[in-house]
Design a protein around this motif. Sequence first.
Motif, PDB file in Angstrom:
ATOM      1  N   ASP A 115       0.830  -1.196   0.000  1.00  0.00           N
ATOM      2  CA  ASP A 115       0.000   0.000   0.000  1.00  0.00           C
ATOM      3  C   ASP A 115       0.867   1.250   0.000  1.00  0.00           C
ATOM      4  O   ASP A 115       1.961   1.263   0.573  1.00  0.00           O
ATOM      5  N   GLU A 116       0.366   2.306  -0.645  1.00  0.00           N
ATOM      6  CA  GLU A 116       1.005   3.604  -0.456  1.00  0.00           C
ATOM      7  C   GLU A 116       0.257   4.331   0.665  1.00  0.00           C
ATOM      8  O   GLU A 116      -0.879   3.988   0.980  1.00  0.00           O
ATOM      9  N   PHE A 117       0.907   5.296   1.269  1.00  0.00           N
ATOM     10  CA  PHE A 117       0.263   6.058   2.334  1.00  0.00           C
ATOM     11  C   PHE A 117      -0.659   7.111   1.727  1.00  0.00           C
ATOM     12  O   PHE A 117      -0.316   7.743   0.727  1.00  0.00           O
ATOM     13  N   SER A 118      -1.812   7.292   2.357  1.00  0.00           N
ATOM     14  CA  SER A 118      -2.672   8.400   1.963  1.00  0.00           C
ATOM     15  C   SER A 118      -2.041   9.691   2.481  1.00  0.00           C
ATOM     16  O   SER A 118      -1.129   9.655   3.324  1.00  0.00           O
ATOM     17  N   ASN A 277       3.191  -5.315   7.703  1.00  0.00           N
ATOM     18  CA  ASN A 277       3.524  -6.003   6.454  1.00  0.00           C
ATOM     19  C   ASN A 277       3.225  -5.137   5.236  1.00  0.00           C
ATOM     20  O   ASN A 277       3.973  -5.124   4.271  1.00  0.00           O
ATOM     21  N   ASN A 278       2.096  -4.434   5.273  1.00  0.00           N
ATOM     22  CA  ASN A 278       1.659  -3.668   4.109  1.00  0.00           C
ATOM     23  C   ASN A 278       2.104  -2.216   4.123  1.00  0.00           C
ATOM     24  O   ASN A 278       2.286  -1.606   3.076  1.00  0.00           O
ATOM     25  N   LYS A 279       2.203  -1.638   5.306  1.00  0.00           N
ATOM     26  CA  LYS A 279       2.632  -0.247   5.428  1.00  0.00           C
ATOM     27  C   LYS A 279       4.092  -0.250   5.873  1.00  0.00           C
ATOM     28  O   LYS A 279       4.399  -0.448   7.046  1.00  0.00           O
ATOM     29  N   VAL A 280       4.968  -0.070   4.937  1.00  0.00           N
ATOM     30  CA  VAL A 280       6.398  -0.140   5.221  1.00  0.00           C
ATOM     31  C   VAL A 280       7.073   1.130   4.711  1.00  0.00           C
ATOM     32  O   VAL A 280       6.457   1.942   4.014  1.00  0.00           O
ATOM     33  N   LEU A 281       8.337   1.298   5.028  1.00  0.00           N
ATOM     34  CA  LEU A 281       9.063   2.479   4.557  1.00  0.00           C
ATOM     35  C   LEU A 281       9.058   2.563   3.027  1.00  0.00           C
ATOM     36  O   LEU A 281       9.039   3.645   2.453  1.00  0.00           O
TER      37      LEU A 281
END
Length: 331
Positions: A115-118, A277-281
């Motif tokens: 995922d990308e961050f909003s 897992n999905n929200k990473v650097l």
Amino acid sequence: STQGYSSAASDVYKRQEYVDTKPTHYNQDTVQRHWLPYLEEKKIKLSKLKQVDITRYYPWRRARKYQNKDVKDITLNRENCALRSFTNFAMANGYLCPKKNLKFQQFEVVSNRRDEFSQEETEELIKNAKIRYENTKHSIQKEQRRVLLDYIHFLQVTGIRCGTARKLSWKNMFLDEEKPYYSIEAEQNKVKKRLNVPISRDFANWLKEIKSKHEQFCDQNGINFTSNIHLFSCLYIYKSHKEGRPAAEIISIANCKTAWENLLKSCSFYDPETCCNNKVLYSFRHKKITDLVKKSIDSTQIAKYAQTSVRMINKHYDQSEMLDFYDELAS
């Protein structure tokens, strides 16, 4: 007919003819590390290569685990590029009959796009990172959180791969005052190419401030400042002097996993089941490229900037629908 040379693939490779065609570093590395050892172990002459040899390569390759990890289908698909490259070279140069219709297996891969961050999540992350940095009294922990904050800001603005960013040192950075943009010579970059990163003057000044901070720290603590110092380095001043440890050190970050996960846990969108897992650097890279796609910048230019392929841009980042461009399409 094949040439009168020895048709062992390793001998062909040693003649440098394949390297002279300037294959990518990744293709060269794959041929050397996997394809040539396979052909040599199975005593397969390049001139006698058959479809069955290619079919048998994949289970052989899967058995060669790295750090006890299974070889993924996506890795084999990627390595196929190297196998095709070397095989096409062999056909073009008479080492293998050009009439052979050799096929390399393409594995079905389920996309695991992170995922990308909003925009809201990005703002909350940076806000929390600042609060955690400012409210920490422990000097070493405070310095680690400062570097994490700088690291996040850099990834957010540039979209550079995490591994490349961590390894950047001041010798990699060349600022053109006229543009301004940084040209980054990143030998450790995934694709082994020079990066040209357009940045604002404010961001250029921010990078200069970090360098100045490093220079001042070294000067005040009797440390020799060199261009090999990494951009993202912790400036440690120790209150207690352990035997064999200096009073002050400048140490580059190996990773930020623990600090990053603790920061994530402080955010309202944190989900213990999926978030780490999905929200990473690396998600900052996804957000940067996705934002560029949404600006309708030509995908070829985005691919050059991000050091990836147009195919990857279209497959993983272009989430647009036809109705997003209704007016343009209908005119």
